[in-house]
Write an enzyme that holds these catalytic residues in place. Structure first.
Site, PDB file in Angstrom:
ATOM      1  N   HIS A 203     -45.658 -70.664  55.852  1.00 19.06           N
ATOM      2  CA  HIS A 203     -46.629 -69.776  55.204  1.00 19.06           C
ATOM      3  C   HIS A 203     -48.013 -70.383  55.035  1.00 19.06           C
ATOM      4  CE1 HIS A 203     -45.471 -72.321  51.820  1.00 19.06           C
ATOM      5  NE2 HIS A 203     -46.638 -71.993  51.301  1.00 19.06           N
TER       6      HIS A 203
HETATM    7  C1  UD1 Z   1     -49.883 -69.993  47.484  1.00 19.14           C
HETATM    8  C2  UD1 Z   1     -50.515 -71.388  47.391  1.00 19.14           C
HETATM    9  C3  UD1 Z   1     -49.734 -72.339  48.261  1.00 19.14           C
HETATM   10  C4  UD1 Z   1     -48.265 -72.325  47.920  1.00 19.14           C
HETATM   11  C5  UD1 Z   1     -47.748 -70.900  48.010  1.00 19.14           C
HETATM   12  C6  UD1 Z   1     -46.300 -70.818  47.630  1.00 19.14           C
HETATM   13  C7  UD1 Z   1     -52.965 -71.441  47.045  1.00 19.14           C
HETATM   14  C8  UD1 Z   1     -54.263 -71.696  47.697  1.00 19.14           C
HETATM   15  N1  UD1 Z   1     -51.899 -71.376  47.883  1.00 19.14           N
HETATM   16  O1  UD1 Z   1     -50.008 -69.573  48.831  1.00 19.14           O
HETATM   17  O2  UD1 Z   1     -50.218 -73.654  48.054  1.00 19.14           O
HETATM   18  O3  UD1 Z   1     -47.573 -73.162  48.824  1.00 19.14           O
HETATM   19  O4  UD1 Z   1     -48.513 -70.086  47.123  1.00 19.14           O
HETATM   20  O5  UD1 Z   1     -45.749 -69.587  48.003  1.00 19.14           O
HETATM   21  O6  UD1 Z   1     -52.898 -71.307  45.854  1.00 19.14           O
HETATM   22  N2  UD1 Z   1     -48.503 -61.708  48.259  1.00 19.14           N
HETATM   23  C9  UD1 Z   1     -47.538 -60.762  48.027  1.00 19.14           C
HETATM   24  N3  UD1 Z   1     -46.852 -60.826  46.857  1.00 19.14           N
HETATM   25  C10 UD1 Z   1     -47.084 -61.774  45.917  1.00 19.14           C
HETATM   26  C11 UD1 Z   1     -48.082 -62.742  46.156  1.00 19.14           C
HETATM   27  C12 UD1 Z   1     -48.774 -62.699  47.348  1.00 19.14           C
HETATM   28  O7  UD1 Z   1     -47.286 -59.898  48.842  1.00 19.14           O
HETATM   29  O8  UD1 Z   1     -46.409 -61.777  44.881  1.00 19.14           O
HETATM   30  C13 UD1 Z   1     -49.230 -61.656  49.552  1.00 19.14           C
HETATM   31  C14 UD1 Z   1     -50.613 -61.091  49.410  1.00 19.14           C
HETATM   32  O9  UD1 Z   1     -50.867 -60.335  50.550  1.00 19.14           O
HETATM   33  C15 UD1 Z   1     -51.500 -62.323  49.437  1.00 19.14           C
HETATM   34  C16 UD1 Z   1     -50.713 -63.287  50.295  1.00 19.14           C
HETATM   35  O10 UD1 Z   1     -49.341 -62.986  50.044  1.00 19.14           O
HETATM   36  O11 UD1 Z   1     -52.763 -62.069  49.934  1.00 19.14           O
HETATM   37  C17 UD1 Z   1     -50.962 -64.733  49.972  1.00 19.14           C
HETATM   38  O12 UD1 Z   1     -50.751 -65.003  48.586  1.00 19.14           O
HETATM   39  P1  UD1 Z   1     -51.577 -66.160  47.828  1.00 19.14           P
HETATM   40  O13 UD1 Z   1     -51.081 -66.287  46.453  1.00 19.14           O
HETATM   41  O14 UD1 Z   1     -53.030 -66.003  48.070  1.00 19.14           O
HETATM   42  O15 UD1 Z   1     -51.240 -67.480  48.637  1.00 19.14           O
HETATM   43  P2  UD1 Z   1     -49.865 -68.026  49.215  1.00 19.14           P
HETATM   44  O16 UD1 Z   1     -49.956 -67.938  50.688  1.00 19.14           O
HETATM   45  O17 UD1 Z   1     -48.686 -67.443  48.504  1.00 19.14           O
END
Ligand code: UD1
Length: 360
Positions: A203
């Site tokens: 991811h």
């Molecule tokens: C974040 C952390 C990463 C960690 C990961 C664990 C940062 C910069 N990155 O990355 O270090 O390894 O979490 O999972 O803080 N989304 C959903 N549902 C949710 C949350 C997110 O669908 O509950 C989707 C959204 O489209 C979002 C994307 O996932 O834009 C990414 O989520 P985000 O929290 O920005 O970063 P992660 O890739 O999860």
């Protein structure tokens, strides 16, 4: 002692499971959930399975760019900390929620403790690396998982107090592996045989956001000569949906089981039963190590260098031949040195927080 803990996403819920209950035995804790992760399968299930106290405050920040997400967290945390005036703000790891908690604490004039301080990949293109460095330099009490992390902080001459505690995520993996073996039915649900499949997670923004890199990931998964359980993170799912040809290739591969994000117990069960883990996660690399599962890491560097030095982790970036070669290498026969504190990091964190907040 009165602690405010700021958490917001999946790995932080796991880490808090080693510490929150212990803090509440001897002091008070208010947990603030930023809402960075909000889906039940990335958030609520971890609270239920790991018995973590429900957050007292939900900020509901949700998704966004790193800048936007961090800024909204800061704006929401400021008034919360003004109202609480805790003795200390506690943060974990390297995500946007970590940096926002640390910076809001420092700006409110409250002491900040950082669990998993001092980890470095030395790759500033990773948002996590920026979060790590900035959080450490805003922190007063830096609680490190490894001696390498202690050395990194000494080299950077951080202002705060540096302590080696071991790794809280390793505590949780060791404590819950037997529970997972008893309760999880994940092998049956995903139609795999003990010891005969590869577990995959991927991811990292650096691996999935660029379609050319994403295609290399797909090539690796297509070529693995074993059954594969690929737990697809929402970020990865969204990137695959944006390039349907790549998504279709994965869906067509007969050995691949595409799964939704796994709960903690199912993840631990699938990890324990796997012949190897293929991942770009930081936390999963050390979970594999403490459970004795060979890891192949889809990055060109790692913060958890001791897993590589011990022979249990191989860095392959997104190179197909390197990944396939590493997956076929037999597990090292030597004993695994105890690298991460043997399951007692949470107790050390609690004791150091108590001593720090009691000091005049
Ligand atoms: C974040 C952390 C990463 C960690 C990961 C664990 C940062 C910069 N990155 O990355 O270090 O390894 O979490 O999972 O803080 N989304 C959903 N549902 C949710 C949350 C997110 O669908 O509950 C989707 C959204 O489209 C979002 C994307 O996932 O834009 C990414 O989520 P985000 O929290 O920005 O970063 P992660 O890739 O999860």
């Amino acid at each position: 002692m009165r602690i405010t803990t700021v958490i917001g996403n999946r790995p932080q819920f796991v880490k808090a499971a080693a510490v929150s209950g212990r803090i509440r035995e001897i002091g008070s804790e208010t947990t603030i959930h930023t809402g960075q992760h909000y889906d039940d399968e990335l958030s609520a299930i971890f609270f239920t399975e790991l018995g973590i106290p429900a957050p007292e405050v939900q900020l509901g920040i949700g998704s966004g760019s790193n800048t936007d997400q961090t800024a909204r967290m800061l704006a929401a945390l400021g008034p919360e900390l003004e109202r609480e005036r805790p003795d200390l703000v506690l943060v974990y790891g390297d995500t946007n929620s970590t940096l926002a908690g640390a910076l809001a604490g420092a700006q409110a004039g409250v002491a900040v403790a950082h669990v998993e301080a001092g980890m470095r990949s030395f790759d500033r293109r990773m948002p996590e690396e920026l979060n790590r460095v900035l959080t450490d330099h805003a922190s007063d009490l830096l609680l490190c998982s490894t001696p390498v992390a202690v050395d990194n902080l000494r080299r950077e001459a951080v202002a705060g107090e540096v302590e080696l505690v071991g790794d809280v995520m390793a505590d949780v993996a060791l404590a819950f592996a037997p529970v997972a073996s008893e309760r999880s039915r994940a092998l049956v649900e995903h139609r795999v045989e003990e010891g005969d499949y590869v577990l995959v997670t991927a991811h990292r923004a650096g691996n999935v956001d660029d379609p050319a890199r994403l295609e290399h990931l797909v090539e690796i998964l297509e070529a693995v000569p074993h059954d594969v359980v690929f737990a697809v993170h929402p970020r990865t799912r969204a990137r695959l949906e944006a390039v349907p040809e790549l998504r279709d290739r994965l869906e067509r591969a007969p050995h691949l089981r595409l799964a939704r994000p796994l709960g903690y117990l199912d993840f631990l069960r699938l990890l324990t039963g796997a012949r190897a883990l293929l991942t770009d996660s930081g936390g999963a690399q050390k979970e594999a190590y403490v459970l004795g599962v060979p890891c192949v890491t889809l990055r060109d560097r790692t913060e958890w260098v001791e897993t590589v030095e011990a022979g249990w982790n191989t860095l392959v970036d997104l190179e197909v031949a390197a990944a396939l070669g590493a997956l076929e290498r037999p597990a090292p026969s030597a004993e695994r040195p105890q690298l991460y504190g043997g399951g007692h990091a949470g107790e050390r964190v609690r004791d150091l927080l108590a001593a720090y907040t009691a000091a005049p």
